[in-house]
Design an enzyme around this catalytic site. Structure first.
Site, PDB file in Angstrom:
ATOM      1  N   ALA A 243      37.668  20.711 -18.252  1.00  0.00           N
ATOM      2  CA  ALA A 243      39.112  20.781 -17.972  1.00  0.00           C
ATOM      3  C   ALA A 243      39.390  20.133 -16.626  1.00  0.00           C
ATOM      4  O   ALA A 243      38.506  20.050 -15.774  1.00  0.00           O
ATOM      5  CB  ALA A 243      39.552  22.243 -17.947  1.00  0.00           C
TER       6      ALA A 243
ATOM      7  N   GLY B 237      34.930  22.593 -20.438  1.00  0.00           N
ATOM      8  CA  GLY B 237      35.769  22.264 -21.580  1.00  0.00           C
ATOM      9  C   GLY B 237      35.174  21.161 -22.443  1.00  0.00           C
ATOM     10  O   GLY B 237      35.402  21.129 -23.656  1.00  0.00           O
TER      11      GLY B 237
ATOM     12  N   GLU C 218      32.931  22.937 -24.626  1.00  0.00           N
ATOM     13  CA  GLU C 218      33.688  23.782 -25.560  1.00  0.00           C
ATOM     14  C   GLU C 218      34.319  22.949 -26.675  1.00  0.00           C
ATOM     15  O   GLU C 218      34.408  23.400 -27.822  1.00  0.00           O
ATOM     16  CB  GLU C 218      34.755  24.578 -24.794  1.00  0.00           C
ATOM     17  CG  GLU C 218      34.127  25.651 -23.909  1.00  0.00           C
ATOM     18  CD  GLU C 218      35.118  26.340 -22.996  1.00  0.00           C
ATOM     19  OE1 GLU C 218      35.727  25.632 -22.161  1.00  0.00           O
ATOM     20  OE2 GLU C 218      35.290  27.559 -23.119  1.00  0.00           O
TER      21      GLU C 218
HETATM   22  N1  3HC Z   1      38.479  18.210 -12.909  1.00  0.00           N
HETATM   23  C1  3HC Z   1      39.080  17.398 -12.005  1.00  0.00           C
HETATM   24  N2  3HC Z   1      38.407  16.546 -11.217  1.00  0.00           N
HETATM   25  C2  3HC Z   1      37.084  16.516 -11.338  1.00  0.00           C
HETATM   26  C3  3HC Z   1      36.387  17.329 -12.252  1.00  0.00           C
HETATM   27  C4  3HC Z   1      37.149  18.202 -13.072  1.00  0.00           C
HETATM   28  N3  3HC Z   1      36.575  19.013 -13.978  1.00  0.00           N
HETATM   29  N4  3HC Z   1      35.069  17.077 -12.142  1.00  0.00           N
HETATM   30  C5  3HC Z   1      34.944  16.128 -11.200  1.00  0.00           C
HETATM   31  N5  3HC Z   1      36.148  15.800 -10.708  1.00  0.00           N
HETATM   32  C6  3HC Z   1      36.455  14.752  -9.713  1.00  0.00           C
HETATM   33  C7  3HC Z   1      35.795  15.031  -8.368  1.00  0.00           C
HETATM   34  O1  3HC Z   1      36.605  15.848  -7.567  1.00  0.00           O
HETATM   35  C8  3HC Z   1      35.636  13.641  -7.806  1.00  0.00           C
HETATM   36  O2  3HC Z   1      36.885  13.243  -7.316  1.00  0.00           O
HETATM   37  P1  3HC Z   1      36.993  12.229  -6.073  1.00  0.00           P
HETATM   38  O3  3HC Z   1      36.329  10.976  -6.520  1.00  0.00           O
HETATM   39  O4  3HC Z   1      38.446  12.119  -5.831  1.00  0.00           O
HETATM   40  O5  3HC Z   1      36.270  12.907  -4.935  1.00  0.00           O
HETATM   41  C9  3HC Z   1      35.351  12.802  -9.041  1.00  0.00           C
HETATM   42  O6  3HC Z   1      35.840  13.565 -10.154  1.00  0.00           O
HETATM   43  C10 3HC Z   1      33.880  12.516  -9.255  1.00  0.00           C
HETATM   44  O7  3HC Z   1      33.175  13.741  -9.217  1.00  0.00           O
HETATM   45  P2  3HC Z   1      31.726  13.865  -8.589  1.00  0.00           P
HETATM   46  O8  3HC Z   1      31.672  13.150  -7.289  1.00  0.00           O
HETATM   47  O9  3HC Z   1      31.356  15.287  -8.612  1.00  0.00           O
HETATM   48  O10 3HC Z   1      30.870  13.033  -9.663  1.00  0.00           O
HETATM   49  P3  3HC Z   1      29.379  13.231 -10.126  1.00  0.00           P
HETATM   50  O11 3HC Z   1      29.093  12.128 -11.034  1.00  0.00           O
HETATM   51  O12 3HC Z   1      28.511  13.474  -8.941  1.00  0.00           O
HETATM   52  O13 3HC Z   1      29.374  14.605 -10.971  1.00  0.00           O
HETATM   53  C11 3HC Z   1      30.125  16.189 -12.621  1.00  0.00           C
HETATM   54  C12 3HC Z   1      30.061  14.714 -12.165  1.00  0.00           C
HETATM   55  C13 3HC Z   1      28.733  16.709 -12.927  1.00  0.00           C
HETATM   56  C14 3HC Z   1      30.991  16.296 -13.845  1.00  0.00           C
HETATM   57  C15 3HC Z   1      30.721  17.020 -11.467  1.00  0.00           C
HETATM   58  O14 3HC Z   1      31.895  16.417 -11.015  1.00  0.00           O
HETATM   59  C16 3HC Z   1      31.059  18.439 -11.816  1.00  0.00           C
HETATM   60  O15 3HC Z   1      30.198  19.284 -11.799  1.00  0.00           O
HETATM   61  N6  3HC Z   1      32.341  18.696 -12.124  1.00  0.00           N
HETATM   62  C17 3HC Z   1      32.850  20.009 -12.376  1.00  0.00           C
HETATM   63  C18 3HC Z   1      32.397  20.525 -13.698  1.00  0.00           C
HETATM   64  C19 3HC Z   1      33.080  21.826 -14.005  1.00  0.00           C
HETATM   65  O16 3HC Z   1      33.111  22.755 -13.225  1.00  0.00           O
HETATM   66  N7  3HC Z   1      33.638  21.891 -15.205  1.00  0.00           N
HETATM   67  C20 3HC Z   1      34.323  23.040 -15.661  1.00  0.00           C
HETATM   68  C21 3HC Z   1      35.761  22.815 -15.462  1.00  0.00           C
HETATM   69  S1  3HC Z   1      36.657  24.253 -15.840  1.00  0.00           S
HETATM   70  C22 3HC Z   1      36.845  24.203 -17.500  1.00  0.00           C
HETATM   71  O17 3HC Z   1      36.387  23.327 -18.182  1.00  0.00           O
HETATM   72  C23 3HC Z   1      37.703  25.334 -17.973  1.00  0.00           C
HETATM   73  C24 3HC Z   1      37.618  25.606 -19.423  1.00  0.00           C
HETATM   74  O18 3HC Z   1      36.561  26.504 -19.671  1.00  0.00           O
HETATM   75  C25 3HC Z   1      38.889  26.184 -19.892  1.00  0.00           C
END
Ligand code: 3HC
Ligand code: NAI
Length: 683
Positions: free
Chosen positions: A62, A101, A104
């Site tokens: 998400a 997400g 999911e």
């Molecule tokens: N939403 C919004 N922005 C995100 C994002 C997300 N889920 N994941 C990454 N970004 C953004 C980062 O802030 C970064 O932005 P920037 O360039 O402006 O600084 C850019 O994307 C690149 O991210 P990374 O530098 O972290 O890139 P990597 O390649 O090193 O890592 C990743 C990629 C493994 C996907 C890592 O970004 C990560 O772990 N992201 C979060 C994953 C997460 O927590 N997902 C769960 C989201 S909550 C959800 O899905 C709710 C659902 O259950 C309802």
């Protein structure tokens, strides 16, 4: 431009997601994907659907940036339901990582195929929430409770191979064949009468050992301490064994809403974005490119030099370590080898990887071997005279554009730079111990450090897996400067009547892994202490003189048994009381609240001074330092975010109450101004 496109491949509709950088499921993506699924449902020609993605991963989940605003339809759960209930089979092709997400969505599809490098997981817990789009109810129904629990509660992803072995993916295929195989697979399953539906696999999961949940809590108690989300994750998975899907999912939603609006999740989301923001340097021209770095020199094979070397060796850089004496060199290399072997024994590296890393290492007693290095990092004793001599030598030997860095903990990087003819090439690279493990790197920007050198350091940090934060030059930089004020208060409170155990316990309860006196015992009280110069003028002097030099001698601020369990020491209490009475200090009972406030409020104040002096670029950088380098509990967001949640007026009032104990520190003007305006540091 469309973020979701569709293309008909005969009777298969291929739905492609393209939302760089991480293919997050933003509102726009959800709307467009819902339209694509509708198109598949309405068309008589289409018999099956493939969902795939462009880019280097499937999806990071998400869009976390949307969590602070009002929800926009369709919600992710609704989108996933529409996929799952489509009367035609949906195959998902995971071209790489699928998290949150993204995972999911995959669970809502009927069939899943993935490339070998794909990592699949539900990391929501790491940002203080739980999977809120069916993950807690679908995953255990697909892979069983015992497999699902660690995935959901620790948030650590699993490999495609593991996912295949537990039935989370149906097939693993090579990346170049992914699209084509997915379409073929979709055609193949289109022939079947029925398709597996995750949420319908079972009404509720009935064959689970009820102890599995408590066992899990117990096993992970230390890691889960103080946090709300992991407990909710466990409860949600348990509900899959107690309730039918619809009821379980309603509860999951309830938990999600509760967590996402709570302070812990806000704090963890702050930490997530602050870490990424920290890598950006304000005010630099956009076109500054990092210099190429292939070969790294390191001076000193001691505690830090060895650990620093490992970072670069593991990432495939050539490394040359130079020492004063052969025995120090041999000892240092022996420790590197031992650390790698231990990692291999734990299964975190193969022996080939260890050999490859060691193969990049050369050693020498001659500085001239730095001549072809692109970067040299100095990690010799913490003495300005030695550092100056070392940098003078480097200046003679290193090639013109080589970067010269010091790992100094406290010393003036400008003064070090000034003894070279090229201060623009000099900066501090402050690693934390153990340097091969700790993620934090303070990049210390000297007054003359060039933008290109700075950008190169930030780029390198990323390549060796560090979280880098830029700090200006001051005594102790961001982290140690703030640590010093905490230590000052801890020492002062000992004299006023608090005991080491009482002080440590307050920080432990706050969420730190250990308190200052435990930390001192672990590091060794004699670190930097010289026996022949000791004059019994501090508590530490006296403890060292009595052989109480920390855990390694079985006693320090605490007594330790053979299992390293600590117990308060009457001898130490005696020493403290003696010091207090000689200094004329009256000993009194100090409340836990006072201890907490006096340890933490002055840190916030120091952080504010660091901000107002421009040593740190932003409050989030300070939080990143403390969370990654000093064990500040991330679910409180770091010192500056935490202060915002407490209220700066309250912090200010506390500081004014204790001002007399703060030695020569002043209360920050920035803090006063923000408190007066009712603002926070992160506003
Ligand atoms: N939403 C919004 N922005 C995100 C994002 C997300 N889920 N994941 C990454 N970004 C953004 C980062 O802030 C970064 O932005 P920037 O360039 O402006 O600084 C850019 O994307 C690149 O991210 P990374 O530098 O972290 O890139 P990597 O390649 O090193 O890592 C990743 C990629 C493994 C996907 C890592 O970004 C990560 O772990 N992201 C979060 C994953 C997460 O927590 N997902 C769960 C989201 S909550 C959800 O899905 C709710 C659902 O259950 C309802
Ligand atoms: P250490 O004492 O373990 O290692 C220093 C090494 O440098 C020794 O092996 C010594 O033989 C070698 N050395 C000394 N002078 C030399 C010279 N002129 N040429 C080549 N080698 C020389 O010290 P440690 O702990 O590794 O600290 C090194 C630096 O890192 C210091 O500046 C320290 O402040 C800093 N630092 C230390 C941290 C820690 O936790 N130990 C954390 C962060 C920084």
């Amino acid at each position: 431009m469309s973020k979701v496109t569709t293309r008909r491949e005969g009777d298969v509709l291929v739905v492609s997601l393209d939302n760089p950088p991480v293919n997050a499921f933003s509102a726009e993506v959800r709307q467009q994907m819902a339209a694509a699924i509708e198109e598949a449902g309405e068309s008589d020609e289409i018999r099956a659907v493939v969902i795939r993605a462009e880019g280097r991963m499937f999806s990071g989940g998400a869009d976390i940036t949307e969590f602070n605003s009002a929800p926009v339809d369709p919600s992710l759960p609704d989108l996933i339901d529409s996929i799952e209930t489509l009367a035609k089979p949906v195959v998902i092709a995971l071209n790489g990582t699928a998290l949150g997400g993204g995972c999911e969505i995959a669970l809502g599809c009927h069939y899943r195929i993935a490339v070998p490098s794909a990592k699949i997981g539900l990391p929501e817990v790491k940002i203080g929430i739980l999977p809120g789009a069916g993950g807690t109810q679908r995953l255990p129904r697909v892979v069983g409770v015992e497999q699902a629990l660690p995935i959901i509660v620790t948030g650590n992803p699993i490999s495609a191979k593991k996912a295949e072995s537990i039935g989370l993916v149906d097939r693993v295929v090579e990346p170049e064949k992914l699209r084509e195989e997915a379409i073929a697979f979709a055609r193949e399953v289109a022939e079947r009468d029925e398709h597996p539906v995750s949420s319908r696999r079972t009404d509720k999961i009935s064959d689970t050992d009820p102890d599995v949940f408590d066992d899990f809590r117990e096993k992970h108690a230390r890691r889960l301490r103080g946090q709300e989300a992991p407990e909710k994750c466990i409860q949600a998975v348990k509900l899959a064994t107690e309730l039918p899907y619809e009821e379980g999912i309603a509860k999951e939603r309830e938990f999600f809403i509760e967590l996402v609006s709570g302070t812990q999740s806000k704090a963890l989301r702050h930490v997530f974005f602050a870490e990424r923001q920290a890598g950006k340097i304000d005010g630099l021209a956009k076109d500054v490119r990092p210099l190429p770095v292939r070969k790294v020199g390191i001076i000193g094979a001691g505690t830090m030099g060895g650990g620093i070397a490992m970072n670069f060796l593991s990432a495939g850089y050539d490394v040359t370590i130079v020492e004063r004496k052969q025995d120090a060199l041999d000892r240092g290399v022996g420790i590197i080898r031992k650390n790698y072997d231990a990692t291999a024994r734990k299964g975190r590296m193969t022996t080939e990887q260890v050999d490859a890393a060691m193969g990049h290492l050369t050693t020498s007693l001659d500085y001239r071997d730095f001549a072809d290095c692109d970067l040299v990092i100095e990690a010799v004793f913490e003495l300005m005279e030695i550092k100056k001599e070392v940098f003078g030598r480097l200046d003679e030997i290193c090639k013109p554009d080589a970067i010269m860095a010091s790992n100094t903990s406290y010393l003036d990087v400008n003064e070090i730079a000034a003894c070279t003819s090229r201060p623009e090439n000099v900066l501090g690279l402050h690693f934390f111990s153990p340097a091969n493990i700790m993620r934090l790197l303070e990049v210390v920007r000297g007054d003359k450090t060039s933008p290109q050198v700075l950008v190169t350091a930030m780029d390198l940090a990323k390549k060796i897996g560090k979280v880098a934060v830029v700090s200006g030059v001051c005594h102790g930089f961001i982290g140690n400067r703030m640590l010093a004020v905490r230590q000052e208060q801890a020492n002062a409170m000992l004299m006023e009547g608090a005991l080491p155990d009482q002080i440590d316990r307050v920080l432990l309860e706050f969420g730190f892994p250990m308190g200052p006196f435990q930390m001192a015992d672990l590091a060794g009280l004699d670190l930097g202490w010289k026996e022949d110069e000791s004059d019994s003028s501090t508590i530490r002097d006296v403890l060292c003189e009595r052989g109480r030099r920390g855990q390694k001698t079985g006693k320090g601020f605490y007594d330790y048994d053979e299992n390293r369990r600590r117990a308060p020491s009457e001898e130490v209490n005696e020493v403290i009381r003696d010091f207090a009475s000689r200094s004329g200090k009256e000993q009194r009972d100090i409340s836990e609240e006072e201890i907490r406030e006096r340890l933490l409020y002055p840190m916030v104040n120091e952080g504010a001074l660091i901000l107002e002096e421009g040593i740190a670029q932003r409050a989030g950088d300070i939080d990143t330092v403390w969370v990654n380098g000093y064990g500040w509990p991330p679910y409180t967001g770091g010192p500056m975010f935490w202060a915002d949640t407490i209220g700066l007026d309250r912090i200010l009032a506390g500081l004014e109450r204790y001002e007399g104990t703060m030695e020569d520190r002043e209360i920050s003007t920035l803090l006063r101004e923000k408190a007066a305006k009712g603002e926070g540091f992160n506003d």
